[in-house]
Design a protein around this motif. Structure first.
Motif, mmCIF file in Angstrom:
data_model
loop_
_atom_site.group_PDB
_atom_site.id
_atom_site.type_symbol
_atom_site.label_atom_id
_atom_site.label_comp_id
_atom_site.label_asym_id
_atom_site.label_seq_id
_atom_site.Cartn_x
_atom_site.Cartn_y
_atom_site.Cartn_z
ATOM 1 N N MET A 1 -7.487 74.416 -70.269
ATOM 2 C CA MET A 1 -8.358 74.908 -69.410
ATOM 3 C C MET A 1 -7.966 74.511 -67.900
ATOM 4 S SD MET A 1 -11.564 76.350 -69.634
ATOM 5 C CE MET A 1 -12.256 76.971 -71.126
ATOM 6 N N PRO A 2 -8.083 75.214 -66.732
ATOM 7 C CA PRO A 2 -7.460 75.043 -65.581
ATOM 8 C C PRO A 2 -8.383 73.876 -65.024
ATOM 9 C CG PRO A 2 -7.837 77.214 -65.763
ATOM 10 C CD PRO A 2 -8.192 76.774 -67.041
ATOM 11 N N ASN A 3 -8.091 73.124 -64.038
ATOM 12 C CA ASN A 3 -8.723 72.062 -63.510
ATOM 13 C C ASN A 3 -10.226 72.293 -63.193
ATOM 14 O OD1 ASN A 3 -9.321 71.788 -60.802
ATOM 15 N ND2 ASN A 3 -7.024 71.944 -60.193
ATOM 16 N N THR A 4 -11.088 71.419 -63.293
ATOM 17 C CA THR A 4 -12.253 71.479 -63.004
ATOM 18 C C THR A 4 -12.802 71.214 -61.580
ATOM 19 O OG1 THR A 4 -12.638 69.179 -63.390
ATOM 20 C CG2 THR A 4 -13.163 70.858 -65.262
ATOM 21 N N ASN A 5 -11.756 70.670 -60.585
ATOM 22 C CA ASN A 5 -12.035 70.623 -59.297
ATOM 23 C C ASN A 5 -11.826 72.170 -58.544
ATOM 24 O OD1 ASN A 5 -12.164 68.065 -59.397
ATOM 25 N ND2 ASN A 5 -9.989 67.857 -59.114
ATOM 26 N N GLY A 6 -12.274 72.381 -57.597
ATOM 27 C CA GLY A 6 -12.120 73.763 -57.036
ATOM 28 C C GLY A 6 -12.468 73.550 -55.590
ATOM 29 N N LYS A 7 -12.227 74.560 -54.761
ATOM 30 C CA LYS A 7 -12.320 74.750 -53.541
ATOM 31 C C LYS A 7 -13.804 75.240 -53.244
ATOM 32 C CE LYS A 7 -10.615 77.228 -49.353
ATOM 33 N NZ LYS A 7 -9.767 78.421 -48.923
ATOM 34 N N TYR A 8 -14.399 75.904 -53.962
ATOM 35 C CA TYR A 8 -15.687 76.496 -53.992
ATOM 36 C C TYR A 8 -16.806 75.905 -54.829
ATOM 37 C CZ TYR A 8 -13.663 79.817 -50.900
ATOM 38 O OH TYR A 8 -12.621 80.468 -49.768
ATOM 39 N N ARG A 9 -16.485 75.104 -55.813
ATOM 40 C CA ARG A 9 -17.568 74.674 -56.839
ATOM 41 C C ARG A 9 -18.510 73.609 -55.809
ATOM 42 N NH1 ARG A 9 -13.243 74.489 -60.226
ATOM 43 N NH2 ARG A 9 -13.620 76.173 -62.295
ATOM 44 N N GLY A 10 -19.676 74.091 -56.244
ATOM 45 C CA GLY A 10 -20.683 73.160 -55.505
ATOM 46 C C GLY A 10 -21.175 73.565 -54.041
ATOM 47 N N THR A 11 -20.346 74.591 -53.533
ATOM 48 C CA THR A 11 -20.858 74.912 -52.352
ATOM 49 C C THR A 11 -21.860 75.982 -52.315
ATOM 50 O OG1 THR A 11 -19.093 76.580 -52.169
ATOM 51 C CG2 THR A 11 -18.427 74.632 -51.285
ATOM 52 N N THR A 12 -22.547 76.208 -51.387
ATOM 53 C CA THR A 12 -23.512 77.378 -51.037
ATOM 54 C C THR A 12 -22.947 78.834 -51.362
ATOM 55 O OG1 THR A 12 -23.517 77.559 -48.740
ATOM 56 C CG2 THR A 12 -25.336 76.156 -49.757
ATOM 57 N N THR A 13 -21.576 78.915 -50.783
ATOM 58 C CA THR A 13 -20.899 79.969 -50.879
ATOM 59 C C THR A 13 -20.672 80.397 -52.462
ATOM 60 O OG1 THR A 13 -19.560 79.549 -49.059
ATOM 61 C CG2 THR A 13 -18.627 81.115 -50.536
ATOM 62 N N TYR A 14 -20.238 79.199 -53.244
ATOM 63 C CA TYR A 14 -20.103 79.669 -54.706
ATOM 64 C C TYR A 14 -21.544 80.085 -55.419
ATOM 65 C CZ TYR A 14 -19.603 78.185 -59.583
ATOM 66 O OH TYR A 14 -19.226 78.028 -61.078
ATOM 67 N N PHE A 15 -22.391 79.579 -54.847
ATOM 68 C CA PHE A 15 -23.911 79.988 -55.466
ATOM 69 C C PHE A 15 -24.152 81.288 -55.228
ATOM 70 C CE2 PHE A 15 -24.028 75.420 -56.207
ATOM 71 C CZ PHE A 15 -24.279 75.656 -57.595
ATOM 72 N N GLY A 54 -10.267 85.921 -55.049
ATOM 73 C CA GLY A 54 -9.646 85.545 -56.333
ATOM 74 C C GLY A 54 -10.075 84.278 -56.845
ATOM 75 N N GLN A 55 -9.892 83.123 -55.813
ATOM 76 C CA GLN A 55 -10.197 81.828 -55.957
ATOM 77 C C GLN A 55 -11.580 81.356 -56.307
ATOM 78 O OE1 GLN A 55 -8.090 78.952 -55.479
ATOM 79 N NE2 GLN A 55 -9.616 77.742 -56.518
ATOM 80 N N ILE A 56 -12.646 82.066 -55.742
ATOM 81 C CA ILE A 56 -13.902 82.009 -56.130
ATOM 82 C C ILE A 56 -14.193 82.537 -57.182
ATOM 83 C CG2 ILE A 56 -15.044 83.807 -54.859
ATOM 84 C CD1 ILE A 56 -16.974 81.384 -53.885
ATOM 85 N N LEU A 57 -13.810 83.869 -57.795
ATOM 86 C CA LEU A 57 -13.930 84.277 -58.923
ATOM 87 C C LEU A 57 -13.604 83.736 -60.085
ATOM 88 C CD1 LEU A 57 -13.528 88.136 -58.261
ATOM 89 C CD2 LEU A 57 -15.856 87.097 -58.416
ATOM 90 N N GLY A 58 -12.273 83.077 -60.031
ATOM 91 C CA GLY A 58 -11.527 82.224 -60.737
ATOM 92 C C GLY A 58 -12.422 81.020 -61.309
ATOM 93 N N GLU A 59 -12.796 80.385 -60.173
ATOM 94 C CA GLU A 59 -13.840 79.066 -60.284
ATOM 95 C C GLU A 59 -15.055 79.347 -61.169
ATOM 96 O OE1 GLU A 59 -14.246 76.677 -56.993
ATOM 97 O OE2 GLU A 59 -12.182 76.966 -56.272
ATOM 98 N N ILE A 60 -15.752 80.386 -60.864
ATOM 99 C CA ILE A 60 -16.940 81.062 -61.819
ATOM 100 C C ILE A 60 -16.585 81.473 -62.993
ATOM 101 C CG2 ILE A 60 -18.668 82.776 -61.698
ATOM 102 C CD1 ILE A 60 -18.638 82.672 -58.414
ATOM 103 N N SER A 61 -15.628 82.303 -63.329
ATOM 104 C CA SER A 61 -15.076 82.563 -64.700
ATOM 105 C C SER A 61 -14.693 81.226 -65.429
ATOM 106 C CB SER A 61 -14.124 83.667 -64.561
ATOM 107 O OG SER A 61 -14.721 84.922 -64.526
ATOM 108 N N GLU A 62 -14.098 80.336 -64.993
ATOM 109 C CA GLU A 62 -13.774 79.147 -65.600
ATOM 110 C C GLU A 62 -14.981 78.460 -66.088
ATOM 111 O OE1 GLU A 62 -11.224 77.038 -63.073
ATOM 112 O OE2 GLU A 62 -9.710 78.388 -62.959
ATOM 113 N N ASP A 63 -16.100 78.375 -65.042
ATOM 114 C CA ASP A 63 -17.274 77.563 -65.414
ATOM 115 C C ASP A 63 -17.863 78.386 -66.596
ATOM 116 O OD1 ASP A 63 -16.462 75.751 -63.579
ATOM 117 O OD2 ASP A 63 -17.860 76.500 -62.058
ATOM 118 N N GLU A 64 -18.105 79.713 -66.467
ATOM 119 C CA GLU A 64 -18.656 80.409 -67.320
ATOM 120 C C GLU A 64 -18.113 80.255 -68.753
ATOM 121 O OE1 GLU A 64 -21.708 82.812 -67.125
ATOM 122 O OE2 GLU A 64 -21.700 80.938 -65.530
#
Length: 126
Positions: A1-15, A54-64
């Motif tokens: 799995m790619p790393n669990t950190n991310g630029k957008y995770r936990g931000t209002t933009t992510y949600f 691409g970054q935010i979609l990647g983080e969301i799909s990794e989490d899903e």
């Protein structure tokens, strides 16, 4: 799995973006990379827009996928109405798409799985 950190995770933009993707899936629809760029306050085209979306979609799909659900970014498409190359690259990285597998068929299956995972539950009829 790619790393669990991310630029957008936990931000209002992510949600905000997550909510847009869930809404599209609930209604068995799609959203565009441009719609997501708007939510993120980005220009509607260009390499910066593509990289950040691409970054935010990647983080969301990794989490899903980590949560046992399909890649929710399958509901996000380009102006051509199809998933972009980044979607397929991430699918391979996550071990969901084999190198020789048909990308279009994989995307359609993943899209239907996202629709199923996020379908709106209807109240029981009496």
């Amino acid at each position: 799995m790619p790393n669990t950190n991310g630029k957008y995770r936990g931000t209002t933009t992510y949600f905000h973006v997550l909510a847009e993707l869930v809404r599209a899936a609930q209604y068995r629809g799609l959203t565009t990379y441009q719609d997501i760029a708007l939510l993120m306050g980005l220009p509607l085209s260009g390499s910066h827009m593509g990289k950040e979306v691409g970054q935010i979609l990647g983080e969301i799909s990794e989490d899903e996928v980590r949560a046992g659900r399909p890649m929710l970014s399958s509901v996000a498409v380009g102006v051509n109405g199809k998933a972009g190359s980044g979607f397929f690259g991430l699918a391979r990285e996550l071990g969901r798409l084999d190198q020789n597998e048909d990308e279009y068929a994989f995307w359609k299956d993943e899209l239907l799985a996202a629709y199923s995972a996020w379908r709106r539950l209807l109240p029981p009829s009496n």
